[in-house]
Design a protein around this motif. Sequence first.
Motif, PDB file in Angstrom:
ATOM      1  N   UNK A 183      14.885   4.602 -10.871  1.00  0.00           N
ATOM      2  CA  UNK A 183      14.236   5.506  -9.819  1.00  0.00           C
ATOM      3  C   UNK A 183      14.177   4.475  -8.414  1.00  0.00           C
ATOM      4  N   UNK A 184      14.858   4.484  -7.477  1.00  0.00           N
ATOM      5  CA  UNK A 184      14.445   4.314  -6.322  1.00  0.00           C
ATOM      6  C   UNK A 184      13.089   5.176  -5.985  1.00  0.00           C
ATOM      7  N   UNK A 185      12.922   4.206  -4.878  1.00  0.00           N
ATOM      8  CA  UNK A 185      11.083   4.352  -4.015  1.00  0.00           C
ATOM      9  C   UNK A 185      11.586   4.267  -2.767  1.00  0.00           C
ATOM     10  N   UNK A 186      10.698   4.838  -2.121  1.00  0.00           N
ATOM     11  CA  UNK A 186      10.503   4.512  -1.111  1.00  0.00           C
ATOM     12  C   UNK A 186       9.651   3.607  -0.404  1.00  0.00           C
ATOM     13  N   UNK A 187       8.976   3.144  -1.734  1.00  0.00           N
ATOM     14  CA  UNK A 187       7.768   1.883  -1.384  1.00  0.00           C
ATOM     15  C   UNK A 187       8.902   0.219  -1.906  1.00  0.00           C
ATOM     16  N   UNK A 188       9.608   0.727  -1.680  1.00  0.00           N
ATOM     17  CA  UNK A 188      10.105  -1.151  -2.251  1.00  0.00           C
ATOM     18  C   UNK A 188      11.535  -1.468  -1.800  1.00  0.00           C
ATOM     19  N   UNK A 189      11.156  -2.260  -0.756  1.00  0.00           N
ATOM     20  CA  UNK A 189      11.849  -2.736   0.010  1.00  0.00           C
ATOM     21  C   UNK A 189      13.025  -3.953  -0.579  1.00  0.00           C
ATOM     22  N   UNK A 190      14.430  -3.993  -0.711  1.00  0.00           N
ATOM     23  CA  UNK A 190      14.997  -4.818  -0.885  1.00  0.00           C
ATOM     24  C   UNK A 190      15.115  -5.116  -2.559  1.00  0.00           C
ATOM     25  N   UNK A 191      15.228  -3.191  -2.604  1.00  0.00           N
ATOM     26  CA  UNK A 191      15.064  -4.345  -4.111  1.00  0.00           C
ATOM     27  C   UNK A 191      16.021  -4.568  -5.104  1.00  0.00           C
TER      28      UNK A 191
END
Lengths: 319, 338
Positions: B276-284
């Motif tokens: 699940x993509x979230x706002x917190x993760x960068x360049x996941x």
Amino acid sequence: MSAPTLVVDDLKTWFFTRSGAVKAVDGVSFSVQPGEVMGLVGESGSGKSITGFSIMGLIDPPGRVVGGRILFKGEDLRSFTPARMRSMRGNRIAMIFQDPMMTLNPVLRIDVQMTEAVLAHRAVGAARALELAENALRRVGIPSPGERLRAYPHQLSGGMRQRVAIAIALLNEPYLIIADEPTTALDVTIQAQILFEMQKICAESGTSLIWVTHDLSVVAGLADQVGVMYAGRMVEYGTAAQVLEAPRHPYTQGLIASVPGESPPGHRLRQIPAANAPLGPLHGCSFAPRCERVEERCAEVPALDLTTDGRGLRCFNPL
Amino acid sequence: METRLDTCAPVLELRDIRVDFARPFSARTAARWLLRRADSPRLPPVRAVDGVSIDVRAGEIVALVGESGCGKSTLGRVAVGLQRASAGQRFMRGEALDGLRGRQALARQLKLQMVFQDPFASLNPRLRVVDIVGEAAVTHGIVDARERAAFVADLLRQVGLDPTLASRYPHQFSGGQRARIGIARALSVKPDFIVCDEAVAALDVSVQSQVLNLFADLRERFGLSYLFVSHNLAVVRHVADRVAVMYLGRIVESGTATELFRAPLHPYTQALLAEQPTLKVRKKRYVAIQGEIPSPLAPPSGCHFHPRCVHAAVRCREEVPRMTAQGGRQVACHLYGP
């Protein structure tokens, strides 16, 4: 830093309707470096898709690109003849649409559609074209690509179809891919697979990507740069970390706050008051009617201020 | 609050629901049958829902999560009675629903309503809002025809729409406003229980947040219970009290939202949450789970998830895992079973 793949400078795309000109895109500027992912975020009607279509030269009457420059590797795409533009599309610049069935012809097999895209732009034989098609399918993670080539679009699942659409975009190794909400209709697991493939492809081949979406959380994990659009204007621009972690425009902040899952469960979500962006003739900042920080100055259109750290902001009273 | 609710019977309970869809036979087998070379042209049915039990208590929001094709919408339609179950029973406040006929069945049926996924397709484009929202209430004698306008105006106010817009047609409204009209229509017959089938999936984030807040307000005001069918985990995490995760017709894990999101047990739930993509993760780095949801026409043997599971063992291929309790939660996985 090498020369940017794309520079969009003060782009204006208006639609001339009976009730006056609708300024769908009104002075949008940004640039994309090779291998960079740019996220273009906004609500329906904000002009984000029209920006993508304008770059591709796909604006039909009553719409028209009325101003600005679209520099692709230093050349202005707006000065291109229709024939030259056609030789760019699907070749140097490719687009992926939200619904893969918009890209795929339902009565043609995948191999026909893919080799067609190769043969239109390159002087290669049919056998070589088929080989390139198979390689492209393998790159987007389609199992047994040789077999899939002989399938019709309806025989594939939604996720598979979108991969085929991406594979077609990759066929001629474009410098720039414009992806218009390509994962919106897909399940999270399939979306994650496609995001993974796109990241890999951009990192490996130096292809630039413009990812148009309304989903901030997709952009958070994918993009280097983020541009937030509202009513045809870019209201905030910067790196993903800058825009998402420290938003300065009240609209960006409102968007981030209304994403569920970021506030504690059960609490009320932050709401941006009133309805969607108006596109009619409007004076001043177009977000002013919904803005909590509105001032008298907001009756004027705020200019896009570029700060020293590379951020752009269109607001008189930022956070 | 939990304990008080536990004492009364669930508003709606589904027990061992199975839904089979018969498949039209193929032209080829039909021809073989006509030539008397095969016994029957019938194909085995598609089992969209396979022995699912779920209950929703008063004032509770239960979410049903899963990928497309997992049977969550079909189960939602069974819950409100739009789809007949092939086997299994429905209970409303402890009373079996499927044996009822006539007036009694109708009275119960009105208490179960649905808000549909597509706010563009689920409103009749040739009716005015006042007819869309008011029709059912007048037909079922909840309001007198003469009081319809006032009744509709009141409902529109409840869902945050301007009552002066009642004489407009659906195409004159935005997506978020249409979603509200759909909700007003469901509320018009004074239901106890509403199934929301991807009710916010078609909306922009800022509009989605308004509608989610509205659902929460209506629950407070009318004591409504919801079955919230969604593929959006962020939405579910925000609204749901309890969550059931479905995979290919079966529930693989269920529990309170807090517990389930804090520490998912089933490998499928874990994978869903990880991706699940979230706002917190960068360049996941997306380490995608392999493959897609298999076709329900030919589900894998044993545990349906085994071809995509990182923990799959021989047993998973052969034996269907049973639901077992794991500290207040239910999970169907051989990793936890006996």
